[in-house]
Design an enzyme around this catalytic site. Structure first.
Site, PDB file in Angstrom:
ATOM      1  N   LYS A 196       2.682  -3.302   6.453  1.00  0.00           N
ATOM      2  CA  LYS A 196       2.920  -3.505   5.021  1.00  0.00           C
ATOM      3  C   LYS A 196       4.412  -3.313   4.692  1.00  0.00           C
ATOM      4  O   LYS A 196       4.975  -4.053   3.880  1.00  0.00           O
ATOM      5  CB  LYS A 196       2.071  -2.530   4.194  1.00  0.00           C
ATOM      6  CG  LYS A 196       0.565  -2.820   4.228  1.00  0.00           C
ATOM      7  CD  LYS A 196       0.215  -4.095   3.469  1.00  0.00           C
ATOM      8  CE  LYS A 196      -1.287  -4.292   3.302  1.00  0.00           C
ATOM      9  NZ  LYS A 196      -1.623  -5.573   2.629  1.00  0.00           N
TER      10      LYS A 196
ATOM     11  N   SER B  17       0.843  -1.200   0.000  1.00  0.00           N
ATOM     12  CA  SER B  17       0.000   0.000   0.000  1.00  0.00           C
ATOM     13  C   SER B  17       0.872   1.241   0.000  1.00  0.00           C
ATOM     14  O   SER B  17       2.002   1.223   0.502  1.00  0.00           O
ATOM     15  CB  SER B  17      -0.862  -0.016   1.267  1.00  0.00           C
ATOM     16  OG  SER B  17      -1.407   1.258   1.519  1.00  0.00           O
TER      17      SER B  17
ATOM     18  N   TYR C 177      -0.883   0.020  10.163  1.00  0.00           N
ATOM     19  CA  TYR C 177      -1.133  -0.671   8.900  1.00  0.00           C
ATOM     20  C   TYR C 177       0.038  -0.462   7.929  1.00  0.00           C
ATOM     21  O   TYR C 177       0.562  -1.417   7.355  1.00  0.00           O
ATOM     22  CB  TYR C 177      -2.431  -0.123   8.296  1.00  0.00           C
ATOM     23  CG  TYR C 177      -2.794  -0.649   6.924  1.00  0.00           C
ATOM     24  CD1 TYR C 177      -3.456  -1.864   6.788  1.00  0.00           C
ATOM     25  CD2 TYR C 177      -2.510   0.089   5.774  1.00  0.00           C
ATOM     26  CE1 TYR C 177      -3.812  -2.339   5.533  1.00  0.00           C
ATOM     27  CE2 TYR C 177      -2.869  -0.371   4.516  1.00  0.00           C
ATOM     28  CZ  TYR C 177      -3.520  -1.581   4.401  1.00  0.00           C
ATOM     29  OH  TYR C 177      -3.872  -2.039   3.156  1.00  0.00           O
TER      30      TYR C 177
END
Lengths: 329, 329
Positions: free
Chosen positions: B153, B125, B149
């Site tokens: 990633k 992402s 998050y």
């Protein structure tokens, strides 16, 4: 203040503890206890007021880490790691010690909860960077490690940033340059000769130089490294924002500059003890290493580099004199 | 060919499986089996020749992952993740699903040993990047995520690179732009309005625009995203060297440009269904997001962006027509 040193038996760990004992205080407060932890029990001479708890412990064991954190150290120095070559040869061990060890430490701290938010100083490495490089490497260059060791250090940096951002810990990560002059014997690290070409000639011995004179490298003295650790332990971390990990300011010097400094400090005879014996394997490894950085953020945050390479040599000579004097006493 | 899709029930997973079924082959070889795995069983209509094994499974359970890898899939799409907001709210769950899940997958693949070296396509992402940005963000900009998050990633990217470098897996990580136009209902993501301001007016409904018209964002259509996945699954990975993860080529568009494209494609009445209702909270979140990238490496590696925003709108209209026709059939 209670201080936990993980990796207390290594060269940097031992010197850090010497410095803490000599200062007696940190951030204006008296040091009461130092927990000196390593996979083997560190040998630390008895001292005065400060209690030193020497412990052999394995950072990859979550229970042992939890027991150490249960003592609620105010400042934690996490220097424990297996080196690059071993992490490359033993994939599982590298991740277990270098990465899972950090995860266990951060989780043990988070599990304490409440208002426990210790300063955690973590020694990362310029191995988080991999070729092709920009030159000099700035503070916004990507981490693209070319070793498992560098990968593990980069993951630790990301975790340290996130746990700090969430308020679980107050972390600072410092990427150390190659430490020169390392005392003691040569070791099997490909970088060993950077210390060897200074240390051995000063001790009256011949040193082998396996690379060309125009090879450039990023170095700092042992005492600069201890200075980085002490500043990281006491600095105002607010100014770092979310980016808690910094490339430390080293010196970018060529082999020719190192030898010229040796000649200036110790004379032609000493500098003449370096024998050129090119080694294609070492040349290739060294060619893949970063050579120069613009460590602007660290400088702005108050970290201080060695003034020049001659000072590094002079400091090594002074250290050796003191070591010999202590051994004779 | 046996293909494993982790995260098969999501919007991207469903579309990817539709595409695989429609093609019937991948990299010039017939697809025999698709293992469609998600935390809930994906609903996939029965089809012809290709066997579809639907399974509800949890990527955070190492045994379940091992059982999936025991079937020796040739290509693995790892799309499974909990979203940014949930990973921020539930720290442990985020690391368990988004980071440990990837670790289990890589370890299960490594444990097979021998000549098993599947292609692993991982959806990363642009959340691996955090402000302050360079603009546009190039391929050598640091990963400095500002969410758990994004941290998870980024760690997965580092692991994918290292396991690929060691030859355990043949990985490609793709950093997806924000997917616009997402079909279906608005959701609680702060980015939901980017789809909403196109989707709702086209469906005859009013849409709320919570940010200013000059806000710029990095987007790609669902079909471009599927194109990225298919190319990542079949491309020559040699050219990527040690840097296996790439920012995918999106479009950098402002809200004003999006609305103008909607007006061109669907007329004034449709474009008039957007109501401006500034929301300081969403404005602040969006201000911290990256706005523009120079995705040079991905373009050179053959990934293809949407030609323009009008095409994205037209593709959405065509998709909706097909969906309505299928529902009526």
């Amino acid at each position: 203040m209670r201080i936990l040193v993980l990796g207390a038996a290594g060269m940097v760990g031992r010197r850090l503890i010497d410095r803490l004992l000599a200062e007696g205080t940190i951030a204006g407060q008296a040091i009461d206890v130092i927990d000196a932890v390593d996979v083997i029990a560190a040998e630390i001479p008895a001292t005065g007021r400060i209690t030193i708890d020497v412990k052999a412990s394995d950072v990859s064991d979550p229970d042992e880490i939890t027991a150490l954190i249960d003592k609620r150290p105010d400042i934690i120095f996490h220097l424990a790691a297996i080196v690059s070559g071993e992490a490359e040869a033993d994939f599982e061990k590298g991740y277990r010690i270098n990465q899972a060890g950090m995860s266990h430490l951060l989780e043990a701290i988070r599990a304490k909860g409440g208002n426990y938010r210790p300063r955690l100083v973590f020694t990362s490495s310029i191995a988080v960077f991999g070729a092709p490089f920009e030159e000099p490497i700035g503070d916004t260059f990507l981490m693209a490690p070319l070793t498992s060791y560098g990968t593990q250090k980069a993951i630790c940096e990301l975790l340290l940033n996130d746990y700090s951002r969430k308020g679980f810990v107050d972390g600072v990560g410092i990427r150390l340059p190659t430490i020169v002059v390392r005392p003691g014997k040569p070791n099997k690290a490909a970088s060993s000769f950077f210390s060897g070409i200074i240390r051995e000639p000063l001790a009256g011995q011949e040193a082998i130089l396996p690379v060309a004179d125009d090879v450039r490298h990023w170095v700092a003295s042992p005492s600069a490294a201890i200075g980085f650790l002490m500043h990281a332990a006491t600095m105002d971390t607010e100014r770092l924002g979310a980016r808690r990990c910094l490339t430390m300011p080293g010196l970018s010097v060529t082999i020719a500059e190192m030898i010229e400094a040796l000649r200036m400090v110790a004379g032609d005879e000493v500098a003449g003890r370096i024998r050129r014996e090119p080694d294609a394997v070492i040349e290739k490894i060294v060619a893949g290493w970063p050579r120069d950085f613009a460590a602007d953020r660290a400088l702005q945050a108050g970290f201080t580099a060695d003034p020049d390479f001659a000072s590094i040599i002079k400091a090594h000579i002074a250290d050796e004199k003191q070591r010999v004097a202590q051994a004779g006493a």
